[in-house]
Each structure stands twice: as structure tokens, then as C-alpha cells.
Design a protein around this motif. Structure first.
Motif: not given
Length: 367
Positions: A13-28
Motif C-alpha cells: 500500500a505504501a509503495a502504491a501511494a508513493l508511486t502515485a505521489h511521484s507521478l503527481l510530482n513529475a507533472r508539476g
């Protein structure tokens, strides 16, 4: 539910959440312009160099090729080198009036070598913007103008356009991509730019631009003279004095090969990794979190756990996305992400062990 299954679920769950966060960061993620306007005002590019005869010519040559910076000065400090660094600088610069070579006999008591060199360079600089560049970095011709445009246009006081990290050997390919991956994954980048919290900071001294007034207002390198991670400490000082700053995408602006193979990499991380998290308990907590998030799911996947497989794949996706965003090697390297984390944890333990024994050195100096 067994303890192992619970750990697998939590880690995945933590890996999935952090990956989702990284994808948002990459866009911004802030991206400097490819065709920046000319820079108004004077810019000082500052290069600390100790035993860099193999790299400094390429670095200095790229600085002299900068475009869009009509009022440029380049200061290089030879930090008591034991090789031909100063001779290479002189030969490369020739009679170019923009270049000045400074010399140092080494750091004063209480200072580390690089902080002392940067302090000397900043004290001699006359620009409105100070651009610190490591001697093993090569800049694109528009890099300085683009960096200054980003600094001014985004209203920042300090910005680090993160260079593309060149990784050639197996150890470099395992470890070096974790640099960009780490802040893309864990740090809320826009919030971090304005937050004075020490934990919300990421910086890279390989290519760092800072407003000269903000630099002096926070005490500059004199205020962080004993810090091994001086780039991170300088950013924290700027933000503690009300400034704003952080990392940006420097993939198209600069390249750097920090280490050449395993032994060089191990020594480099040993000197600084112990100080990355502030204290031994914090380092243990971070290490445990990384193991839970990226090692436990991978181990569970090997035993046939679907949840573990999903957690492992989440980590791979995050590593792949970070590599694609920052010019790294995505395939097949992303699939070795658990091995990368395991090696990093080993380097962290080695760094703390050597720090505790007083065995840390760098370029012939005891830290």
C-alpha cells in the motif's frame, strides 16, 4: 492475518501511494526554458575544484560557451590540489577576461573543504546571481540563462536544476538513479519550496543558483561551514530566513557522472550518507520504512503473494517513471529497484559505521 501478510499489505500500500505521489510530482516539476531570454545583470559562476584535472577542462569549456549571459564572470578556486588542476584551468581559459583563478591553501579550522572553497568564491563574486557548479559537471550552452530565468520567473531565492546523472557501471546504475527518485517520490515539491521545515528540503550542489542578496542574508556558506551536505544546509538556511527554493528539472541543462565504479561510489556515499537524515534514530526509521515498502513486497512476491507482486510492480512503476522524467535508464534497471534499495541500505549502514569509528575521509582530508 499473519504478521508477514500484514507487513506485505502495508508495504504494498505504501509503495502504491508513493508511486502515485511521484507521478503527481513529475507533472508539476518545474522545467527551465529551452530558449531563455538574455539575462539582465551580472552573473557569477563559481567552481570549487580540488584534484579535478580530469574533469575541469570540460566543465570550464562548457561555461565559456554559455549564451544569453552578456555579463558573465567565472571564478574557479583551486583548493590545494595535488594534481594539475590549476594548470588545466589556465590552459583552458587562455586569455578570456571572464575567468579568474583563485587559490586556497585549504580550509580553516572548523570548515570543510568544499564549504570553505564556496565561501571564498562567493566572497570574490560580484554578480547579482551566484551559480555554483561542481567541476565534474558539464552544462548545455543555455543552462545558466535558463537557470536564472527559472530563479527569477518563479520568484525563488535558490534553485537546483538537477543534472542528468550518468551511470555506467552496475553499481552506478543501481544507486545513482535513487537521487532523483527519492525527492520525486517522497517530497511535496511545491510545498517544500516555501516550507521552513528542515525535512521538506532537497538540493543538489552540482548546479545551484542563488540570489546573491538572499545568500548573504542567510549567512551563506559561513553559516553551514561544517556541514557535509552543504547544499541541503544552504537551502535550509535560505528558507529559514524567509526565502523560497528547491529542485527543478535540469535534465536538459547539465550532466554529471559523480562516481566511477563501486569503490568510488562507496567512498562517496560513506562520507555523506550518515548525515542525510539528521540522526541515527531517524536513519534507522527511514531504513525500516524503505525495507517495508520495497523489500518486503518483493520478497513476498517471490513466494507467490499477489499483494506482494502488486507492491513490487508499484515500486517498479515509480522507478520507471522517475527515470523517464529525468533522463535515466528505465529498462531493465527499474525492475531491479528492490536491489537498489538493498544496496542503499547497506551503504547507509556502512556510512554510519565509519562515522562512528572516525574513519571518514574525502580527497585526502579527514571529515
Amino acid at each position: 492475518m499473519s504478521g508477514w501478510r500484514t507487513l506485505t499489505l502495508l508495504g504494498s500500500a505504501a509503495a502504491a501511494a508513493l508511486t502515485a505521489h511521484s507521478l503527481l510530482n513529475a507533472r508539476g516539476l518545474r522545467v527551465p526554458p529551452l530558449d531563455p531570454p538574455p539575462v539582465p545583470g551580472r552573473v557569477s559562476v563559481l567552481v570549487p575544484a580540488r584534484d579535478e584535472e580530469e574533469h575541469v577542462a570540460a566543465c570550464l569549456g562548457s561555461l565559456l560557451d554559455q549564451v544569453g549571459v552578456p555579463d558573465l564572470e567565472v571564478l574557479v578556486l583551486d583548493d590545494a590540489s595535488t594534481d594539475r588542476t590549476a594548470d588545466v584551468v589556465t590552459a583552458t581559459a587562455g586569455t578570456d577576461p571572464r575567468v579568474r583563478l583563485l587559490r586556497s591553501a585549504g580550509p580553516e579550522p572548523g570548515w570543510l573543504g568544499k564549504t570553505h572553497a564556496c565561501h571564498r568564491l562567493a566572497g570574490a563574486a560580484t554578480g547579482d546571481v551566484l551559480v555554483f557548479v561542481d567541476a565534474d559537471v558539464v552544462l548545455a550552452p543555455h543552462a545558466v540563462a535558463a537557470g536564472v530565468d527559472l530563479l527569477r520567473g518563479a520568484g525563488l531565492d535558490l534553485v537546483c536544476p538537477y543534472p542528468r546523472q550518468l551511470a555506467l557501471t552496475w553499481s552506478e546504475r543501481l544507486v545513482q538513479p535513487l537521487l532523483q527518485w527519492s525527492w520525486l517520490t517522497t517530497l511535496p515539491l511545491r510545498r517544500a519550496e516555501v516550507s521552513p521545515r528542515a525535512s521538506l528540503a532537497a538540493a543538489n550542489g552540482q548546479f545551484l543558483l542563488v540570489d546573491a542578496a538572499a545568500y548573504r542574508a542567510c549567512g551563506g556558506h559561513a553559516g553551514v561551514c561544517g556541514e557535509v551536505l552543504d547544499d541541503l544546509a544552504l537551502l535550509r538556511a535560505v528558507k529559514a530566513h524567509g526565502g523560497r527554493g528547491g529542485v527543478a528539472d535540469g535534465t536538459a541543462l547539465a550532466t554529471c557522472r559523480m562516481y566511477d565504479g563501486w569503490e568510488d561510489l562507496r567512498e562517496g556515499y560513506a562520507k555523506s550518507l550518515w548525515s542525510a537524515f539528521g540522526s541515527a534514530p531517524a536513519a534507522v526509521a527511514v531504513g525500516a520504512g524503505l525495507a517495508l515498502t520495497y523489500l518486503v513486497p518483493a520478497a513476498a512476491a517471490l513466494t507467490g503473494s499477489p499483494v506482494g507482486a502488486l507492491g513490487y510492480l508499484a515500486g517498479v512503476v515509480g522507478r520507471y517513471a522517475a527515470a523517464e522524467r529525468t533522463g535515466g535508464r528505465s529498462v531493465p534497471d527499474a525492475f531491479a529497484h528492490p536491489a537498489s534499495i538493498a544496496v542503499l541500505l547497506g551503504l547507509l549502514a556502512d556510512s554510519w559505521r565509519r562515522h562512528g569509528r572516525g574513519e571518514l575521509t574525502w580527497k585526502g582530508r579527514t571529515l
